[in-house]
Each structure stands twice: as C-alpha cells, then as structure tokens.
Design a protein around this motif. Structure first.
Motif, PDB file in Angstrom:
ATOM      1  N   ARG A  32      -8.511   0.177  -1.828  1.00 50.21           N
ATOM      2  CA  ARG A  32      -7.840  -1.185  -1.975  1.00 50.21           C
ATOM      3  C   ARG A  32      -6.615  -1.490  -1.330  1.00 50.21           C
ATOM      4  O   ARG A  32      -6.567  -2.567  -0.718  1.00 50.21           O
ATOM      5  CB  ARG A  32      -7.871  -1.581  -3.296  1.00 50.21           C
ATOM      6  N   ARG A  33      -5.501  -0.586  -1.532  1.00 52.39           N
ATOM      7  CA  ARG A  33      -4.274  -0.862  -0.869  1.00 52.39           C
ATOM      8  C   ARG A  33      -4.591  -0.794   0.595  1.00 52.39           C
ATOM      9  O   ARG A  33      -3.930  -1.853   1.242  1.00 52.39           O
ATOM     10  CB  ARG A  33      -3.337   0.005  -1.146  1.00 52.39           C
ATOM     11  N   ARG A  35      -7.085  -1.273   2.363  1.00 49.32           N
ATOM     12  CA  ARG A  35      -8.122  -2.230   2.946  1.00 49.32           C
ATOM     13  C   ARG A  35      -7.293  -3.650   2.876  1.00 49.32           C
ATOM     14  O   ARG A  35      -7.313  -4.566   4.049  1.00 49.32           O
ATOM     15  CB  ARG A  35      -9.169  -2.445   2.030  1.00 49.32           C
ATOM     16  N   ALA A  36      -6.430  -4.006   1.852  1.00 49.84           N
ATOM     17  CA  ALA A  36      -5.580  -5.280   2.115  1.00 49.84           C
ATOM     18  C   ALA A  36      -4.723  -5.194   3.155  1.00 49.84           C
ATOM     19  O   ALA A  36      -4.427  -6.073   3.748  1.00 49.84           O
ATOM     20  CB  ALA A  36      -5.128  -5.523   0.573  1.00 49.84           C
ATOM     21  N   GLN A  37      -4.030  -3.959   3.428  1.00 52.41           N
ATOM     22  CA  GLN A  37      -2.996  -3.792   4.349  1.00 52.41           C
ATOM     23  C   GLN A  37      -3.811  -3.991   5.690  1.00 52.41           C
ATOM     24  O   GLN A  37      -3.120  -4.789   6.717  1.00 52.41           O
ATOM     25  CB  GLN A  37      -2.417  -2.546   4.364  1.00 52.41           C
ATOM     26  N   ARG A  40      -4.506  -7.550   6.552  1.00 51.98           N
ATOM     27  CA  ARG A  40      -3.407  -8.203   7.078  1.00 51.98           C
ATOM     28  C   ARG A  40      -2.894  -8.081   8.428  1.00 51.98           C
ATOM     29  O   ARG A  40      -2.728  -8.796   9.220  1.00 51.98           O
ATOM     30  CB  ARG A  40      -2.083  -8.039   6.015  1.00 51.98           C
TER      31      ARG A  40
END
Length: 82
Positions: A32-33, A35-37, A40
């Motif tokens: 999750r971390r 993928r979010a990065q 962005r």
C-alpha cells in the motif's frame, strides 16, 4: 488437544500461523505504501514529447420547437409501453 500431536508440535503450529499472519500484514502495508508513492510519482511525471490528449468532441445542443418536443414526448410514450 489431539492425542497424536505433542505439545511442541502444537506450539510450533501456532507460532508458524502467527508468523504467517504478521508477515502477510507487513507485506500488505508495504504494498500500500509503495503503491501510493508510485501513484504520486506517476502523476508528477509528464512526457513532454506526447501531445495533449483530447477526450472527445465538445457537446452540442439544439433547441427544439414545441412541435418537436411534442413529437419526442409521443415517441417516448410509445417506447415506454413496450
């Protein structure tokens, strides 16, 4: 407690199960971390050599005369009875 298993085997099974759950939670958090990065970073990257993409032609609208509005309403009523 099953008779054919020793206490050590049961403790090992519980330990391995807990370790697997902790590992799965850790992997999910990392995914999750990252993928979010990545999302962005992907939004920040623009390819200057590609032209801007258009979504489609602009919308058009036409004013109907009262006779056309009545004909359209009649058509809708006919199609609604099917």
């Amino acid at each position: 407690m099953p008779e054919h298993l020793s206490t050590l085997q049961l403790v090992a099974a519980v330990f391995l199960t807990l370790a697997g759950v902790v590992w799965a939670i850790g992997v999910l958090r990392l995914l999750r971390r990252f993928r979010a990065q990545a999302i962005r970073e992907l939004a920040a990257v623009r390819l200057p050599f590609l032209p801007a993409q258009r979504t489609g032609p602009p919308r058009e609208s036409v004013e109907l005369t009262p006779a056309e509005q009545d004909a359209f309403a009649g058509l809708i009523r006919q199609l609604g009875h099917r």
